[in-house]
Design a protein around this motif. Sequence first.
Motif, short mmCIF file in Angstrom:
data_model
loop_
_atom_site.label_atom_id
_atom_site.label_comp_id
_atom_site.label_asym_id
_atom_site.label_seq_id
_atom_site.Cartn_x
_atom_site.Cartn_y
_atom_site.Cartn_z
N ARG A 13 0.83 -1.20 0.00
CA ARG A 13 0.00 0.00 0.00
C ARG A 13 0.87 1.26 0.00
O ARG A 13 0.57 2.24 -0.68
N VAL A 14 1.97 1.23 0.78
CA VAL A 14 2.88 2.38 0.82
C VAL A 14 3.46 2.62 -0.57
O VAL A 14 3.51 3.75 -1.05
N ALA A 15 3.87 1.53 -1.24
CA ALA A 15 4.44 1.66 -2.58
C ALA A 15 3.40 2.26 -3.54
O ALA A 15 3.72 3.13 -4.36
N GLU A 16 2.16 1.81 -3.40
CA GLU A 16 1.09 2.32 -4.26
C GLU A 16 0.89 3.83 -4.03
O GLU A 16 0.77 4.60 -4.98
N MET A 17 0.88 4.23 -2.76
CA MET A 17 0.69 5.64 -2.41
C MET A 17 1.85 6.50 -2.91
O MET A 17 1.65 7.59 -3.44
N GLY B 4 3.72 5.90 -5.41
CA GLY B 4 3.60 6.02 -6.86
C GLY B 4 2.53 7.03 -7.23
O GLY B 4 2.72 7.88 -8.10
N MET B 5 1.41 6.93 -6.55
CA MET B 5 0.28 7.81 -6.85
C MET B 5 0.65 9.28 -6.64
O MET B 5 0.26 10.14 -7.42
N MET B 6 1.41 9.58 -5.58
CA MET B 6 1.79 10.96 -5.31
C MET B 6 3.12 11.32 -5.98
O MET B 6 3.66 12.40 -5.75
N GLN B 7 3.66 10.41 -6.78
CA GLN B 7 4.92 10.64 -7.51
C GLN B 7 6.07 11.01 -6.59
O GLN B 7 6.81 11.96 -6.85
N ILE B 8 6.23 10.27 -5.52
CA ILE B 8 7.32 10.55 -4.59
C ILE B 8 8.08 9.26 -4.25
O ILE B 8 8.70 9.17 -3.18
N THR B 9 8.04 8.28 -5.16
CA THR B 9 8.69 7.00 -4.90
C THR B 9 10.16 7.18 -4.50
O THR B 9 10.66 6.50 -3.61
N LYS B 10 10.83 8.13 -5.15
CA LYS B 10 12.25 8.35 -4.87
C LYS B 10 12.51 8.80 -3.44
O LYS B 10 13.62 8.69 -2.94
N LYS C 19 19.74 18.13 6.25
CA LYS C 19 20.36 18.25 4.93
C LYS C 19 19.61 19.24 4.05
O LYS C 19 18.46 19.56 4.29
N PHE C 20 20.27 19.67 3.00
CA PHE C 20 19.68 20.61 2.06
C PHE C 20 18.47 19.97 1.38
O PHE C 20 18.46 18.80 1.08
N VAL C 21 17.44 20.77 1.14
CA VAL C 21 16.21 20.27 0.56
C VAL C 21 15.86 21.03 -0.71
O VAL C 21 15.84 22.24 -0.72
N ALA C 22 15.63 20.32 -1.79
CA ALA C 22 15.22 20.98 -3.03
C ALA C 22 13.83 20.48 -3.41
O ALA C 22 13.43 19.39 -3.03
N GLU C 23 13.12 21.30 -4.16
CA GLU C 23 11.75 20.97 -4.59
C GLU C 23 11.83 19.97 -5.73
O GLU C 23 12.31 20.27 -6.80
N GLU C 24 11.41 18.73 -5.51
CA GLU C 24 11.45 17.75 -6.60
C GLU C 24 10.46 16.62 -6.33
O GLU C 24 10.20 16.24 -5.21
N THR C 25 9.89 16.09 -7.41
CA THR C 25 9.09 14.87 -7.32
C THR C 25 9.50 14.01 -8.51
O THR C 25 10.22 14.48 -9.38
N ASP C 26 9.07 12.75 -8.51
CA ASP C 26 9.35 11.90 -9.69
C ASP C 26 8.58 12.49 -10.85
O ASP C 26 7.49 12.95 -10.66
N GLN C 27 9.10 12.51 -12.03
CA GLN C 27 8.25 12.85 -13.18
C GLN C 27 9.04 12.66 -14.43
O GLN C 27 10.22 12.88 -14.38
N GLY D 249 6.46 21.30 -0.66
CA GLY D 249 5.57 20.61 -1.59
C GLY D 249 5.64 19.11 -1.40
O GLY D 249 4.62 18.41 -1.44
N GLN D 250 6.86 18.61 -1.18
CA GLN D 250 7.04 17.17 -0.96
C GLN D 250 6.34 16.74 0.33
O GLN D 250 5.71 15.70 0.39
N ARG D 251 6.46 17.58 1.35
CA ARG D 251 5.83 17.25 2.63
C ARG D 251 4.33 17.13 2.46
O ARG D 251 3.70 16.23 3.02
N GLN D 252 3.75 18.06 1.69
CA GLN D 252 2.30 18.03 1.52
C GLN D 252 1.87 16.77 0.77
O GLN D 252 0.83 16.19 1.06
N ARG D 253 2.69 16.32 -0.20
CA ARG D 253 2.37 15.07 -0.90
C ARG D 253 2.42 13.88 0.05
O ARG D 253 1.57 12.99 -0.01
N VAL D 254 3.42 13.89 0.93
CA VAL D 254 3.52 12.80 1.91
C VAL D 254 2.31 12.83 2.84
O VAL D 254 1.71 11.79 3.13
#
Lengths: 348, 269
Positions: A121-125, A127-133, B261-269, A145-150
């Motif tokens: 489920r975590v992997a699915e989420m 992927g859905m929010m595009q934050i897999t990395k 650590k340093f934080v930059a605005e990024e998502t997968d895409q 922005g990343q925090r809000q996606r999480v």
Amino acid sequence: MTEASKPLAIALENCAKTFADGTKALEPLDFAIEAGETVVFLGPSGCGKTTTLRIIAGLEEPDAGGRVLFDGEDVTHLPIEQRNVGMVFQSYALFPNMTVAGNIGYGLRIRKTPDAAVKARVAEMLGMMQITKLADRRIDQLSGGQRQRVALARAIAVRPRALLLDEPLTALDAKLRDTLRLDIDKLLRSLGITAIYVTHDQAEAMALGDRIVVMEHGRVAQIGKPREIYQRPATRFVAEFIGTMNRLTGTTKDGVFACSAGSLPWAGAPATATEILFRPEDIRVAESGEVTGLQGTVAAAFFLGDRTRLFVEVGEARPLVIESTARRDFSHGEAVRLAIDPRGLLVL
Amino acid sequence: MKHRGLFYLQLGFTLLVSAFLIVPVVLSIMAGLTVNYFIGIESGLTLKWVFEVWNGYRDTIFLSIGLSLACLVVTLVLGVPTAYVLAKRQNALTRAIEELLVMPVAVPGLATALALIVTYGSLSGFRTSWGFILVGHVLFTLPFMVRSVLAVLSAIDLKTLEEGAASLGAGFWPRFRDIVLPNCRAGILAGSLMVVTLSMGEFNMTWLLHTPFTKTLPVGLADAYASLRLEVGSAYTLVFFLMIMPLLLALQAFAKPRPAKFVAEETDQ
């Protein structure tokens, strides 16, 4: 999307809130939210919108006599942890002691979900929010922005019956707000989940809400679809809080409204109208040769590319705002004749 | 050239201050290792004094370590929940409690010890146990635990974090275990370091509270200096160092904050 739980209908009955110090945060409110609907509570700070959300969430209890119903079942005294609602906070409220994946999986682990299912489920989420990395990052290594996606992923991961969002985009810069607003819109539509969204930003409210509840001083000022709220505001407050509103004062006689800018023929004019309101898109600069009784002088003109925003002085307290698409320059002090579409006129 | 002169001046001053602090430590350690301090290093080096201390005062060392660890356990059990309540409920009462907790630090240890003896001295089983000293140490060290945990809890948005956990289905105990405790880890560790250090070295209260059978390390040290040879006292200090340093270093290593650590605005895409 594999969202098993069916959307929730929420009803508030006679919900008021008085805080311990005697502050009346919310006047008695009756309101029903349909299953799968996105309702936006909109208003300036201190209008009671967040209190309403917190009552629905179970973070506050309404004053005695108030009831909160989830699909007809009374949940008034049920604490938030037993309501199965997902919540997204303005400050994200992500746990600094866990990674991104740890945060997203927390609600599932609390529900004693098997490890493999949590992982999937975590992997699915992610992927859905595009934050897999970002799965293994700590929270302090993420941007806003990343925090809000999480935070969104974490709230949705547990398949809540409703999603509650408390000013989720307020802490972000304008460009990011636009991107995330689009993402949230897509998300809500694809999930089909009942969503309650609190904001003071009217653009956000218009874009996301199936219905908007405009609030003022702990009371509902108007409830309606975005278009109704914009085009048919019920009160002066709603009219001026949402979008830009122009105002002319004068007198009505024999179907003609007369003011210091001139006269305006208005067939359906109420006889007692001493003030008319209209949106910038319902007034334009008249073509040469066009017959019109109104005129003013340009106080300021801002060329915005697709249009020019004009501020026209007409002897009122505030200049009129006009969005002109005319392919020409306007100069300061220039006299312009004005045409108003009577269909856009409001009397409040 | 002028800068160079200034540099050497500063270097010299720093070395002088360091020497002022370090030389007595070295001398004290050397005193504990020489055969006869009054003759000096020419008399030869020996471990005789260290063994003498170990044989004569071993119990005080173990009592001190045991006492400080017991003190740590009690202050953790009492202090962390106290700090949590103080952080969650900000009102006149909790502020008064916060101030009152610091009283045993401000009041001289002798006065606290006398009060304890006057009140509980007649309970002979309690009076002669190390538990009596423990009570004194807890009174003295508790505010340090509460304060350092409270400082960390006040710096994070505890209320919203807990609300976030609750919205995900976590009741009070899971929230306390998964969110509150891990997030005040730095405060707990800093507080633990203070409590252990203070309890280990506490003298003036313990001096009144102890009995011949419940002598702690600092009390034993005072004994040794007063009634035995200077070499024995110094050897005692050396043993003290060897016992305490690893413990403190270990606690310190735990308490180190992780770098952000340093934080930059990024998502997968």
